[in-house]
Design an enzyme around this catalytic site. Structure first.
Site, PDB file in Angstrom:
ATOM      1  N   ARG A 239      -3.713   4.058  -1.392  1.00  0.00           N
ATOM      2  CA  ARG A 239      -4.109   3.006  -2.326  1.00  0.00           C
ATOM      3  C   ARG A 239      -3.608   1.629  -1.909  1.00  0.00           C
ATOM      4  NH1 ARG A 239      -3.203   5.759  -8.311  1.00  0.00           N
ATOM      5  NH2 ARG A 239      -4.192   7.750  -7.825  1.00  0.00           N
TER       6      ARG A 239
ATOM      7  N   SER B   6       0.832  -1.198   0.000  1.00  0.00           N
ATOM      8  CA  SER B   6       0.000   0.000   0.000  1.00  0.00           C
ATOM      9  C   SER B   6       0.867   1.248   0.000  1.00  0.00           C
ATOM     10  CB  SER B   6      -0.925   0.014   1.220  1.00  0.00           C
ATOM     11  OG  SER B   6      -0.171   0.102   2.417  1.00  0.00           O
ATOM     12  N   CYS B   7       0.293   2.340  -0.530  1.00  0.00           N
ATOM     13  CA  CYS B   7       0.912   3.658  -0.390  1.00  0.00           C
ATOM     14  C   CYS B   7       0.025   4.461   0.547  1.00  0.00           C
ATOM     15  CB  CYS B   7       1.074   4.335  -1.746  1.00  0.00           C
ATOM     16  SG  CYS B   7      -0.502   4.770  -2.515  1.00  0.00           S
ATOM     17  N   ASN B   8       0.078   5.763   0.474  1.00  0.00           N
ATOM     18  CA  ASN B   8      -0.694   6.587   1.407  1.00  0.00           C
ATOM     19  C   ASN B   8      -2.192   6.338   1.327  1.00  0.00           C
ATOM     20  OD1 ASN B   8       1.721   7.656   2.063  1.00  0.00           O
ATOM     21  ND2 ASN B   8       1.148   9.798   1.750  1.00  0.00           N
TER      22      ASN B   8
END
Length: 472
Positions: free
Chosen positions: A419, A415-417
């Site tokens: 998504r 995951s990113c911030n």
């Protein structure tokens, strides 16, 4: 082309694993030096990172490309790959030093070996060594062959670069420019050290008042040679001004949702370069994502060397071309004050060029992505404000996993911030409509088997539950 872009992004992401250890290591290494705090045990911690970059990159690249949910055995395969290669090279030719290039090659070989042999079956008597353990055997065989090959061809590469370095000496400003250009350009292959060796430790000769003879730009400058430092002064412009400008450009060009994260990474990278001469955290963050940007960086470095030569700036370093060495060596340098206005000009040149190209060509540097949407698109700067309809994260993760075809269909996930990013083995079994019905804000497909589910800041909790399900 889609697979090529995906692999390049994977390589860039894999590089960030070892790069994450570099900023602090660089700072404590500088602070531990004799002319600073003089704490050897502190320096040992920094050297543990920079003395084993090839191993770190081998493991990082292997983890990035290995198709496995549990990265433990792939990481061990990467370690065995670089260890076997180094041990073999030490037998074939102890003088060979491939540097970081050895780590990248070993990581790619290890990942390929793991992916191709992780399900290998053997006769029952050897069944213990089958399956995921078999790559551990195969990688040592493959890397033994690699050691023989590189042990034979690498000396010619090293000798060629050494001979070329000697030719640069008689070329004046152009020679200095080519030296700095190649110094940066060869970093991805670990060959810059070969080029540096002659210039740093063998170029020119100086006899001190006590009769002692010193050779090399670094040694001659520190020991009082007024003619030394022309090949080194340009590095101060690059490390103190150029790299921080790149960091600012990458930060400013990042999407709004990612700027907080990018600010921390690039701020640390800029400080590390300015204070301790360590540039790898920044350079490795974009060199594989955009070779064009990296060539421009190398060109600007060469240009900085030529400008400093033409202004007769002579200054050297013991640790690196950073603010500490600049201040320490200021009084014995020639025209060192000129580095400041020249540096400011190059800061502007670097920043404007990088920012413009990143935005104009939509280059996916840290905090940016080049994606194609199929199910609608949402403004990236609005993603932080998103919220899921259900706060039952365990339930949401379970339903998402089922929609992606179950854990046996998941090749990679992180995951990113905002998504959840998932790479699947078979896209045909993914129920995209079901994913949208779960209340997510959108789905993006960068490639045929890669999905990005736009969730918002709650993705952290979803990812935690998603990982638990994958581990069951």
């Amino acid at each position: 082309m889609s697979n090529f872009k995906t692999n390049i992004q994977k390589l860039g992401r894999a590089m960030l694993l070892p790069v994450a250890a570099m900023p602090l290591a660089g700072l404590i290494l500088r602070l531990s030096a004799d002319d600073m705090l003089n704490i050897p045990v502190l320096g040992a911690a920094g050297n543990a990172v920079f003395g084993n970059l090839d191993i770190l990159f081998a493991i990082g690249v292997t983890i990035g490309f290995a198709k496995a949910k549990d990265k433990g055995i792939p990481a061990l395969t990467g370690f065995l790959a670089i260890a076997t290669l180094k041990a073999g090279l030490n037998i074939i030719n102890p003088e060979v030093n491939m540097g970081i290039f050895a780590g990248i090659i070993s990581g790619l070989v290890a990942a390929w070996t793991y992916n191709h042999f992780k399900e290998q079956k053997l006769p029952l008597v050897f069944s213990y060594f089958a399956g995921e353990k078999f790559p551990l055997t195969m990688v040592m065989i493959l890397q033994t062959v690699s050691a023989v090959i590189f042990g034979l061809i690498w000396p010619f590469i090293q000798n060629g670069i050494d001979s070329f370095a000697k030719l640069l000496v008689d070329m004046g400003a152009l020679g200095v420019g080519i030296f700095l250009f190649l110094n940066r350009l060869l970093i991805p292959f670990g060959l810059h050290h070969v080029l540096n060796t002659y210039v740093y430790y063998d170029l020119g000769s100086y006899t001190a008042p006590n009769g002692e003879v010193f050779r090399g730009e670094m040694t001659r400058f520190i020991n009082g040679d007024p003619n030394a430092g022309l090949f080194l002064s340009g590095f101060f412009v690059v490390m103190m001004f150029g790299i921080p400008a790149i960091c600012l450009a990458i930060y400013r060009a990042a999407f709004k949702e990612n700027q907080k994260m990018v600010k921390g990474i690039m701020g640390s990278g800029a400080a590390t370069s300015f204070i301790s001469n360590i540039t790898e955290p920044v350079e490795f963050s974009f060199m594989f994502i955009s070779p064009m940007l990296y060539v421009i960086h190398a060109f600007f470095a060469g240009l900085a060397g030529m400008v400093c030569y033409l202004f007769n700036i002579r200054i050297g370093f013991t640790f690196g071309a950073c603010i500490v060495d600049y201040l320490i060596n200021f009084r014995i340098a020639t025209n060192p004050l000129l580095i400041l206005p020249i540096g400011i000009v190059f800061f502007c040149l670097y920043y404007v060029t990088f920012y413009y190209l990143i935005k104009k060509r939509n280059i996916p540097t840290l905090g940016r992505e080049v994606v194609a949407t199929e199910f609608g698109e949402i403004a990236l700067d609005e993603e932080e404000e998103l919220s899921l309809a259900s706060k039952n994260y365990q339930y949401m993760a379970k339903k998402l996993l089922a929609a992606f075809g179950g854990k046996e269909n998941i090749n990679d996930s992180y995951s990113c911030n905002t998504r959840l990013r998932v790479e699947v083995l078979d896209a045909s079994v993914v129920d995209e409509a079901r994913i949208k019905q779960l209340g997510v804000s959108g789905i993006i497909k960068p490639s045929a088997t890669n999905y990005q589910v736009i969730i918002g800041l709650e993705v952290t909790y979803i990812m935690a539950e998603f990982d638990k399900l994958l581990a069951e």
